[in-house]
Scaffold this motif. Structure first.
Motif, PDB file in Angstrom:
ATOM      1  N   SER A 107     -12.852  -5.573  -4.526  1.00 22.82           N
ATOM      2  CA  SER A 107     -12.669  -4.483  -3.386  1.00 22.82           C
ATOM      3  C   SER A 107     -11.930  -2.747  -4.542  1.00 22.82           C
ATOM      4  O   SER A 107     -12.419  -2.150  -4.327  1.00 22.82           O
ATOM      5  N   VAL A 108     -10.777  -3.015  -4.542  1.00 26.05           N
ATOM      6  CA  VAL A 108     -10.049  -2.582  -4.864  1.00 26.05           C
ATOM      7  C   VAL A 108      -9.899  -2.663  -6.879  1.00 26.05           C
ATOM      8  O   VAL A 108     -10.258  -1.602  -8.050  1.00 26.05           O
ATOM      9  N   ARG A 150      -1.971  -5.224  -7.945  1.00 20.92           N
ATOM     10  CA  ARG A 150      -3.334  -4.235  -6.105  1.00 20.92           C
ATOM     11  C   ARG A 150      -3.741  -6.033  -6.099  1.00 20.92           C
ATOM     12  O   ARG A 150      -3.606  -6.450  -4.680  1.00 20.92           O
ATOM     13  N   TRP A 210      -2.646  -1.003 -10.721  1.00 18.94           N
ATOM     14  CA  TRP A 210      -3.536  -1.064  -9.745  1.00 18.94           C
ATOM     15  C   TRP A 210      -4.168  -3.042  -9.897  1.00 18.94           C
ATOM     16  O   TRP A 210      -4.425  -3.733  -8.840  1.00 18.94           O
ATOM     17  N   GLN A 213       1.224  -0.674  -0.063  1.00 16.88           N
ATOM     18  CA  GLN A 213      -0.074   0.188   0.341  1.00 16.88           C
ATOM     19  C   GLN A 213       1.029   1.373  -0.210  1.00 16.88           C
ATOM     20  O   GLN A 213       0.910   2.305  -0.566  1.00 16.88           O
ATOM     21  N   ARG A 226     -13.765   2.811 -10.205  1.00 13.68           N
ATOM     22  CA  ARG A 226     -14.290   4.343 -10.293  1.00 13.68           C
ATOM     23  C   ARG A 226     -13.445   5.492 -10.552  1.00 13.68           C
ATOM     24  O   ARG A 226     -13.401   6.824 -10.904  1.00 13.68           O
ATOM     25  N   GLU A 227     -12.474   5.108 -10.274  1.00 12.30           N
ATOM     26  CA  GLU A 227     -11.281   5.907 -10.367  1.00 12.30           C
ATOM     27  C   GLU A 227     -10.755   6.169 -12.433  1.00 12.30           C
ATOM     28  O   GLU A 227     -10.480   7.130 -12.724  1.00 12.30           O
ATOM     29  N   ASN A 240       0.585   4.410  -2.528  1.00 12.19           N
ATOM     30  CA  ASN A 240       0.550   5.303  -2.301  1.00 12.19           C
ATOM     31  C   ASN A 240       1.388   6.337  -2.594  1.00 12.19           C
ATOM     32  O   ASN A 240       1.179   7.720  -2.990  1.00 12.19           O
ATOM     33  N   LYS A 267     -13.056  -2.479  -7.982  1.00 11.77           N
ATOM     34  CA  LYS A 267     -14.068  -1.800  -7.583  1.00 11.77           C
ATOM     35  C   LYS A 267     -13.693  -0.486  -7.435  1.00 11.77           C
ATOM     36  O   LYS A 267     -13.973   1.179  -8.617  1.00 11.77           O
ATOM     37  N   GLU A 268     -12.627   0.054  -6.504  1.00  9.38           N
ATOM     38  CA  GLU A 268     -11.903   1.387  -6.532  1.00  9.38           C
ATOM     39  C   GLU A 268     -11.265   1.527  -8.076  1.00  9.38           C
ATOM     40  O   GLU A 268     -11.471   2.661  -8.422  1.00  9.38           O
ATOM     41  N   MET A 269     -10.683   0.917  -9.057  1.00  6.45           N
ATOM     42  CA  MET A 269     -10.314   1.044 -10.172  1.00  6.45           C
ATOM     43  C   MET A 269     -11.010   1.551 -11.243  1.00  6.45           C
ATOM     44  O   MET A 269     -11.322   2.027 -11.713  1.00  6.45           O
ATOM     45  N   GLU A 317     -10.336  -7.958  -0.785  1.00  4.31           N
ATOM     46  CA  GLU A 317     -10.114  -6.992  -0.815  1.00  4.31           C
ATOM     47  C   GLU A 317      -9.697  -6.732  -1.699  1.00  4.31           C
ATOM     48  O   GLU A 317      -9.594  -5.798  -2.733  1.00  4.31           O
TER      49      GLU A 317
END
Length: 415
Positions: free
Chosen positions: A275-276, A260, A257, A243, A282-283, A247, A278-280, A272
């Motif tokens: 979740s990553v 990860r 991505w 992480q 959204r970005e 960052n 879905k975050e990918m 997890e």
């Protein structure tokens, strides 16, 4: 007057016309049969058979060297450079050794770039011992020299030797006073190889030292190196380190991505990983085939049908549903979750992009559901295409269906 007709019916008709003409006192009109010319059918010309082109003679490195020697013409450095490049691409160890020996006999001047090319030629040809011997004889080396030999050691699964070379390089090369313009790709390539060696040897301490050195020299924000560092920390169950690396990447790309997601999946943290993913999304980062296949594997292991279907829909939107990795993952996901019809639809969607992994997955699905006829049909198609089932699927087919598959049909790489 005697009238000759073609047949009795024509003669009677002609006499009737004459008697009628006499009564009506009109001139006699006789219609003679029309003689048609026979239709002309041109004789088809025989098809011209194109001669099979003769294979062009291939001029090898040995031919060029023998020709130049017979003419007693000295070979210029640019010709040697071209021959080294050819041997590097072919990966022929005998030609590589012959060329190097010829250069020695001819008294060529070995510059540092030329020696680095020879090192790469030997490594590409699988002659790691000769590459190491040449490396030890070099009075001057640069980062490219070290990079080639370290990469050769990692490629030949000599990870301990690769680490020893890296430590030796740190002592001999002045790393602190070298600018980034001189280091460039060679140093980044060295570090990726060293991190690979640290993974295989489980040398976590050296890996963290390499990361610290990267941070000091300004390479920590490189997307390619950051991607590999995330994999490194993820495989060693150090998610905080992964992480931290993520960052510090300014604009993480698809590879970062995906690294990860892969690191979470490799350690069983499938929630997890999703979740990553879905975050990918959204970005606004575009996924690739490897991203979808990894997330589908996580959905399959968790048994989350709805999540897997959403991932499938996203792959359709991205135009990657027919990708080889995605297709195999979808077939495996639907089949193991009990949706055989969906698995069959995905499998038969694009035959041209179907690979051996997809066939093995579909074959396992049919065997799991006891559909031996369909399983044998997949086996027939695999034989026709030249692919073979893996060992585990072969054992299932033999046990459940009792088909006529022999051990020769099993892919050797799975044994």
């Amino acid at each position: 007057m005697e009238i000759t007709a073609l047949n009795p019916h024509a003669k009677a008709a002609l006499l009737f016309n004459i008697s009628s003409a006499k009564q009506s006192r009109t001139p006699i009109q006789i219609q003679l049969p029309i003689h048609r010319r026979p239709e002309y059918k041109p004789v088809p010309k025989p098809a011209r058979i194109k001669p099979v082109p003769k294979p062009k003679p291939v001029t090898t490195t040995s031919d060029i060297l023998h020709l130049m020697d017979s003419l007693k013409i000295p070979i210029p450095p640019d010709i040697y450079t071209s021959l080294i490049k050819e041997c590097t691409e072919l990966g022929d160890p005998l030609k590589s050794i012959e060329l190097h020996e010829h250069m020695r006999r001819s008294g060529s001047r070995f510059t540092l770039p030329l020696l680095n090319r020879l090192l790469l030629m030997y490594v590409s040809s699988g002659c790691l011992d000769r590459a190491r011997q040449l490396f030890d004889q070099m009075f001057v080396r640069d980062f490219n020299s070290w990079a080639v030999l370290i990469a050769g050691c990692v490629e030949n699964v000599e990870h301990g030797e690769a680490i020893n070379l890296f430590v030796e390089m740190l002592h001999r090369q002045d790393m602190g006073n070298v600018g980034l313009d001189r280091m460039g790709f060679s140093v980044s390539g060295i570090l990726v190889c060293v991190l690979k060696a640290c993974l295989f040897t489980s040398d976590f301490e050296l890996g963290t030292q390499v990361h610290g050195w990267l941070w000091k020299m300004g390479f920590s924000r490189s997307a390619s190196l950051s991607s590999f560092l995330i994999n490194f920390y993820g495989r060693l169950d150090c998610f905080e380190g992964a992480q931290t690396v993520f960052n510090h990447v300014r604009n993480p790309n698809t590879a970062v991505w995906t690294s990860r997601i892969v690191s979470f999946c490799s350690n069983g943290n499938f929630k997890e990983a999703v979740s990553v993913f879905k975050e990918m999304g959204r970005e606004g980062v575009r996924e690739n085939g490897y991203t979808f296949s990894t997330v589908l594997k996580a959905c399959r292991i968790m048994g989350d049908i709805r999540c897997g279907q959403q991932v499938h829909a996203n792959s359709i939107k991205s135009g990657l549903e027919s990708d080889g990795y995605v297709q195999c993952a979808l077939v495996d996901f639907y089949g193991k979750c009990g949706f055989l019809n969906d698995a069959t639809r995905v499998f038969e969607m694009d035959i041209n992009k179907r690979n051996a992994a997809s066939c093995n997955a579909m074959l396992a699905n049919y065997v799991r559901h006891g559909l031996c006829i369909e399983a044998n049909e997949i086996l027939r198609q695999m034989k026709m295409s030249g692919s073979r089932p893996c060992e585990s699927v072969f054992n299932e087919v033999s046990f459940v269906c009792g088909s006529g598959v022999t051990e020769d049909d099993v892919d050797d790489k799975y044994l």
